[in-house]
Design an enzyme around this catalytic site. Structure first.
Site, short mmCIF file in Angstrom:
data_model
loop_
_atom_site.label_atom_id
_atom_site.label_comp_id
_atom_site.label_asym_id
_atom_site.label_seq_id
_atom_site.Cartn_x
_atom_site.Cartn_y
_atom_site.Cartn_z
N GLY A 46 4.47 -18.05 11.43
CA GLY A 46 3.55 -18.38 10.34
C GLY A 46 2.79 -19.63 11.10
N GLN A 51 -3.01 -26.68 10.11
CA GLN A 51 -2.27 -27.18 11.29
C GLN A 51 -3.35 -26.98 12.69
OE1 GLN A 51 0.92 -24.19 10.23
NE2 GLN A 51 1.86 -25.87 11.42
N CYS A 95 8.80 -26.31 11.94
CA CYS A 95 7.35 -26.45 11.77
C CYS A 95 6.81 -26.52 13.14
CB CYS A 95 7.14 -27.47 10.74
SG CYS A 95 5.15 -27.41 10.30
N LEU A 96 5.78 -25.82 13.52
CA LEU A 96 4.97 -26.07 14.72
C LEU A 96 4.33 -27.36 14.73
CD1 LEU A 96 3.60 -22.49 15.16
CD2 LEU A 96 5.41 -23.50 16.41
N HIS A 137 6.26 -21.96 2.71
CA HIS A 137 5.99 -23.04 3.79
C HIS A 137 4.62 -22.94 4.05
CE1 HIS A 137 7.20 -25.14 7.67
NE2 HIS A 137 5.97 -24.77 7.99
N GLU A 138 3.74 -21.91 4.45
CA GLU A 138 2.38 -21.94 4.79
C GLU A 138 1.64 -22.32 3.58
OE1 GLU A 138 2.12 -21.82 7.67
OE2 GLU A 138 3.85 -20.98 8.36
N HIS A 141 1.37 -26.16 3.31
CA HIS A 141 0.70 -26.72 4.13
C HIS A 141 -0.98 -26.62 3.61
CE1 HIS A 141 2.72 -27.45 8.08
NE2 HIS A 141 3.37 -25.96 8.06
O1 GNR Z 1 7.76 -20.53 13.18
C1 GNR Z 1 8.13 -21.17 12.00
N1 GNR Z 1 9.24 -20.70 11.68
C2 GNR Z 1 9.77 -21.07 10.48
C3 GNR Z 1 11.30 -20.91 10.23
C4 GNR Z 1 11.76 -21.42 8.92
C5 GNR Z 1 10.92 -21.66 8.05
C6 GNR Z 1 9.70 -21.61 7.95
C7 GNR Z 1 9.11 -21.45 9.30
S1 GNR Z 1 7.37 -21.55 9.69
C8 GNR Z 1 7.26 -22.04 11.32
C9 GNR Z 1 5.71 -22.02 11.73
C10 GNR Z 1 5.04 -23.10 10.87
O2 GNR Z 1 5.15 -24.29 11.28
N2 GNR Z 1 4.29 -22.74 10.23
O3 GNR Z 1 3.56 -23.64 9.34
NI NI Z 2 4.61 -25.39 9.28
#
Ligand code: GNR
Ligand code: NI
Length: 173
Positions: A46, A51, A95-96, A137-138, A141
């Protein structure tokens, strides 16, 4: 399509609330394509526009992990959670924008989400499993929230310090 640079925490842009999209234009679809390419390249499941420093309510995701199944690249504009289950599920989240740091986070196991697609059409879907975790999670953000905000302050501070050090090293080359 272009791979964009992903901001690393701490960055003030990752704490800001992103603005709703007024109409889904070709430029915004091109942005979503860049985000998908950036996400696949990372690789991640995601990515949210803040980001890459764009404060608009756009997210992309593809939680199909099995390489034998077809991919499902999704672009969601103005995503909203309409309903969340009472029961929670725990995922070891990453999270990236916080590379190589993982922690368990509890979130509603299932959510109903509404958004606009690339054509500006309103869509609704019930997400479960990794999709449910990822979409929450997204959307976090878009509201300036990171998964480490759910952790105890000491653990959060430890991760933030590591990221400050990592950014200093990246800046020095
Ligand atoms: O790549 C991602 N893996 C992930 C694993 C578990 C819960 C959420 C994520 S999202 C993350 C990519 C990211 O930072 N998206 O904002
Ligand atoms: Ni993230």
């Amino acid at each position: 399509m272009t791979i964009r640079q992903i901001l690393i925490h701490p960055d003030p842009r990752l704490k800001m609330v992103a603005k709703p999209v007024t109409t889904v234009t070709d430029d915004l679809c091109a942005l979503a394509d860049d985000m998908l390419q950036t996400m696949y390249d990372a690789p991640g499941i995601g990515l949210a526009a803040p980001q890459i420093g764009v404060l608009q309510r756009v997210i992309v995701m593809d939680c199909v992990k099995d390489p034998d199944l077809p991919p499902r690249p999704m672009a969601l504009f103005n995503p909203e959670i309409l309903w969340a289950s009472d029961d929670l599920s725990t995922y070891d989240e990453g999270c990236l924008s916080i590379p190589e740091q993982y922690a368990e986070v509890d979130r509603p196991a299932e959510v109903r989400v509404r958004w606009l697609d690339r054509n500006g059409a309103q869509c609704e879907e019930h997400f479960t499993g990794l999709w449910a975790t990822c979409v929450q999670h997204e959307i976090d953000h878009l509201n300036g929230k990171l998964f480490i905000d759910y952790l105890k302050p000491l653990k959060r501070q430890m991760i933030t310090r590591k990221m400050v050090k990592l950014k200093r090293e990246l800046a020095r080359g």
